[in-house]
Design an enzyme around this catalytic site. Structure first.
Site, PDB file in Angstrom:
ATOM      1  CB  ALA A 255      11.127  30.332  -6.876  1.00 52.57           C
TER       2      ALA A 255
ATOM      3  CD  GLU B 140       7.745  32.440  -0.002  1.00 52.80           C
ATOM      4  OE1 GLU B 140       8.067  33.532   0.480  1.00 52.80           O
ATOM      5  OE2 GLU B 140       7.869  32.179  -1.214  1.00 52.80           O
TER       6      GLU B 140
ATOM      7  CD  GLU C 244      13.025  32.514  -0.235  1.00 52.92           C
ATOM      8  OE1 GLU C 244      13.587  32.374   0.873  1.00 52.92           O
ATOM      9  OE2 GLU C 244      11.859  32.145  -0.455  1.00 52.92           O
TER      10      GLU C 244
ATOM     11  N   GLY D  18      10.138  29.194  -1.852  1.00 52.59           N
ATOM     12  CA  GLY D  18       8.767  29.121  -2.361  1.00 52.59           C
ATOM     13  C   GLY D  18       8.077  27.809  -1.998  1.00 52.59           C
TER      14      GLY D  18
HETATM   15  N1  CO8 Z   1      15.646  25.841  -8.746  1.00 53.84           N
HETATM   16  C1  CO8 Z   1      16.129  25.242  -9.847  1.00 53.84           C
HETATM   17  N2  CO8 Z   1      16.778  24.070  -9.834  1.00 53.84           N
HETATM   18  C2  CO8 Z   1      16.945  23.486  -8.642  1.00 53.84           C
HETATM   19  C3  CO8 Z   1      16.476  24.054  -7.446  1.00 53.84           C
HETATM   20  C4  CO8 Z   1      15.794  25.299  -7.531  1.00 53.84           C
HETATM   21  N3  CO8 Z   1      15.274  25.924  -6.450  1.00 53.84           N
HETATM   22  N4  CO8 Z   1      16.796  23.229  -6.433  1.00 53.84           N
HETATM   23  C5  CO8 Z   1      17.446  22.196  -6.978  1.00 53.84           C
HETATM   24  N5  CO8 Z   1      17.543  22.324  -8.305  1.00 53.84           N
HETATM   25  C6  CO8 Z   1      18.183  21.426  -9.277  1.00 53.84           C
HETATM   26  C7  CO8 Z   1      19.697  21.529  -9.210  1.00 53.84           C
HETATM   27  O1  CO8 Z   1      20.145  22.609  -9.979  1.00 53.84           O
HETATM   28  C8  CO8 Z   1      20.124  20.191  -9.757  1.00 53.84           C
HETATM   29  O2  CO8 Z   1      20.035  20.224 -11.163  1.00 53.84           O
HETATM   30  P1  CO8 Z   1      21.113  19.361 -12.050  1.00 53.84           P
HETATM   31  O3  CO8 Z   1      20.765  17.947 -11.776  1.00 53.84           O
HETATM   32  O4  CO8 Z   1      20.802  19.798 -13.426  1.00 53.84           O
HETATM   33  O5  CO8 Z   1      22.462  19.753 -11.541  1.00 53.84           O
HETATM   34  C9  CO8 Z   1      19.020  19.266  -9.259  1.00 53.84           C
HETATM   35  O6  CO8 Z   1      17.908  20.082  -8.922  1.00 53.84           O
HETATM   36  C10 CO8 Z   1      19.431  18.521  -8.027  1.00 53.84           C
HETATM   37  O7  CO8 Z   1      19.883  19.439  -7.057  1.00 53.84           O
HETATM   38  P2  CO8 Z   1      21.086  19.091  -6.069  1.00 53.84           P
HETATM   39  O8  CO8 Z   1      22.131  18.324  -6.774  1.00 53.84           O
HETATM   40  O9  CO8 Z   1      21.463  20.361  -5.387  1.00 53.84           O
HETATM   41  O10 CO8 Z   1      20.294  18.113  -5.070  1.00 53.84           O
HETATM   42  P3  CO8 Z   1      20.571  17.810  -3.537  1.00 53.84           P
HETATM   43  O11 CO8 Z   1      19.628  16.721  -3.179  1.00 53.84           O
HETATM   44  O12 CO8 Z   1      22.034  17.659  -3.276  1.00 53.84           O
HETATM   45  O13 CO8 Z   1      20.133  19.180  -2.764  1.00 53.84           O
HETATM   46  C11 CO8 Z   1      18.663  21.010  -2.226  1.00 53.84           C
HETATM   47  C12 CO8 Z   1      18.802  19.555  -2.706  1.00 53.84           C
HETATM   48  C13 CO8 Z   1      19.157  21.164  -0.785  1.00 53.84           C
HETATM   49  C14 CO8 Z   1      17.194  21.346  -2.301  1.00 53.84           C
HETATM   50  C15 CO8 Z   1      19.501  21.950  -3.100  1.00 53.84           C
HETATM   51  O14 CO8 Z   1      19.215  21.656  -4.459  1.00 53.84           O
HETATM   52  C16 CO8 Z   1      19.231  23.428  -2.922  1.00 53.84           C
HETATM   53  O15 CO8 Z   1      19.749  24.034  -1.989  1.00 53.84           O
HETATM   54  N6  CO8 Z   1      18.416  24.031  -3.803  1.00 53.84           N
HETATM   55  C17 CO8 Z   1      18.136  25.460  -3.795  1.00 53.84           C
HETATM   56  C18 CO8 Z   1      17.255  25.851  -2.637  1.00 53.84           C
HETATM   57  C19 CO8 Z   1      16.938  27.334  -2.662  1.00 53.84           C
HETATM   58  O16 CO8 Z   1      17.806  28.182  -2.624  1.00 53.84           O
HETATM   59  N7  CO8 Z   1      15.632  27.649  -2.741  1.00 53.84           N
HETATM   60  C20 CO8 Z   1      15.168  28.992  -2.741  1.00 53.84           C
HETATM   61  C21 CO8 Z   1      14.932  29.407  -4.132  1.00 53.84           C
HETATM   62  S1  CO8 Z   1      14.531  31.111  -4.251  1.00 53.84           S
HETATM   63  C22 CO8 Z   1      12.883  31.186  -3.948  1.00 53.84           C
HETATM   64  O17 CO8 Z   1      12.217  30.241  -3.608  1.00 53.84           O
HETATM   65  C23 CO8 Z   1      12.340  32.544  -4.189  1.00 53.84           C
HETATM   66  C24 CO8 Z   1      10.884  32.660  -3.889  1.00 53.84           C
HETATM   67  C25 CO8 Z   1      10.504  34.066  -4.211  1.00 53.84           C
HETATM   68  C26 CO8 Z   1       9.026  34.173  -4.327  1.00 53.84           C
HETATM   69  C27 CO8 Z   1       8.646  33.867  -5.691  1.00 53.84           C
HETATM   70  C28 CO8 Z   1       7.214  34.149  -5.891  1.00 53.84           C
HETATM   71  C29 CO8 Z   1       6.934  34.019  -7.307  1.00 53.84           C
END
Ligand code: CO8
Length: 261
Positions: free
Chosen positions: A69, A115, A135, A112
């Site tokens: 998400a 999921e 999450e 997500g």
């Molecule tokens: N949301 C928003 N922005 C994101 C997300 C995300 N989940 N993931 C990455 N981005 C953005 C970063 O903020 C960054 O933005 P910017 O360029 O402006 O700094 C850009 O994407 C690139 O990210 P990274 O520099 O971190 O890229 P990497 O290739 O180094 O890493 C990863 C990629 C491993 C995917 C890393 O970005 C990461 O760990 N992301 C977050 C993963 C995470 O925690 N996901 C879970 C989110 S919570 C969730 O899914 C809740 C679901 C609940 C159910 C909802 C039902 C409606």
């Protein structure tokens, strides 16, 4: 409410029977905000009405399927806004797709994103893919099947481990847990999925749809009821022209030509 620019979900038809649905929000690693979810639901609803369609491939980019998400989006909303979004209705459009859906996963399938992949019928994974429910690391928990579909897929102890630690696992680990159907080399992901889709497109469509329905509904039913459901579905197939065609073709030692009738 947040809304996306159009075309964050790309739709291609490599043949009349096969659709490729591609998440395309690369600047945030295909993070799923409300806009892209709505677009995805609209695409899947349109596919459900496509009578020619026999298989869908759901995919993302080479380095990320979807990073979950959209955290920026979620950081701005409260519980009541979250409630009013009713994102479960958007996911339902994917889960209710009548034809087989193959998730083709390369790179990160997190939160997500995982999921979403678990709404598919098969998950084919590139060897470099990474899966997780992280999450908990941003203060919340899975909310679109991570505690339920994942538990049904891999069992309580591994689901607890993934959801509580937020650790990521490799494609091979995911395969060993029963979370993915098949692991292939990265370069082979789309060729393999297209071949698989082609194969599925050649199978009797009503039989595939009945298999999908019975597997999904049966998983939530007592065994006796589920077995009865299976028998009814099989009996229904005896009314199809494709059953005649399949058996006739076998006896005549030729390839069957299924029409979905
Ligand atoms: N949301 C928003 N922005 C994101 C997300 C995300 N989940 N993931 C990455 N981005 C953005 C970063 O903020 C960054 O933005 P910017 O360029 O402006 O700094 C850009 O994407 C690139 O990210 P990274 O520099 O971190 O890229 P990497 O290739 O180094 O890493 C990863 C990629 C491993 C995917 C890393 O970005 C990461 O760990 N992301 C977050 C993963 C995470 O925690 N996901 C879970 C989110 S919570 C969730 O899914 C809740 C679901 C609940 C159910 C909802 C039902 C409606």
């Amino acid at each position: 409410e947040a809304s996306s620019a159009d075309n964050e979900v790309l739709l291609e038809f490599p043949s009349a029977h096969i659709a490729i649905v591609r998440l395309n929000r690369p600047h945030v690693r295909n993070a799923l905000d409300l806009g892209i979810r709505k677009e995805l639901a609209a695409v899947f609803r349109s596919l459900a009405d496509n009578a020619e369609l026999r298989c869908v491939i759901l995919t993302g980019g080479d380095k990320f399927f979807a990073a979950g998400a959209d955290i920026e989006d979620m950081s701005r909303i409260d519980a009541v806004q979250m409630y009013h979004r009713h994102t479960e209705r958007l996911w339902a459009a994917v889960a209710e797709c009548p034809v087989p859906v193959i998730a083709a996963v390369a790179g990160y399938a997190l939160g997500g994103g995982l999921e979403l992949a678990m709404n598919a019928d098969m998950i084919v994974s590139a060897r470099s893919a990474r899966f997780g429910q992280p999450e908990v690391r941003v203060g919340i928990m899975p909310g679109a099947g991570g505690t339920q579909r994942l538990t049904r897929a891999i069992g309580k102890f591994r689901a607890m481990y993934l959801c509580m630690t937020g650790y990521l696992i490799s494609a091979d680990e995911a395969y060993d847990m029963g979370l993915v159907s098949k692991v292939v080399d990265d370069a082979e992901l789309m060729p393999h999925c297209l071949e698989l889709a082609q194969h599925l497109a050649g199978q009797p469509p009503i039989a595939l749809q009945q298999i999908k329905e019975v597997v999904l509904h049966g998983a939530d039913a007592p065994l006796g009821a589920a077995l009865a459901l299976e028998r009814k579905a099989l009996q229904l197939l005896f009314a199809t022209q494709d059953k005649q065609e399949g058996m006739k073709a076998f006896l005549e030692k030729r390839k069957p030509d299924y029409k979905g009738l």
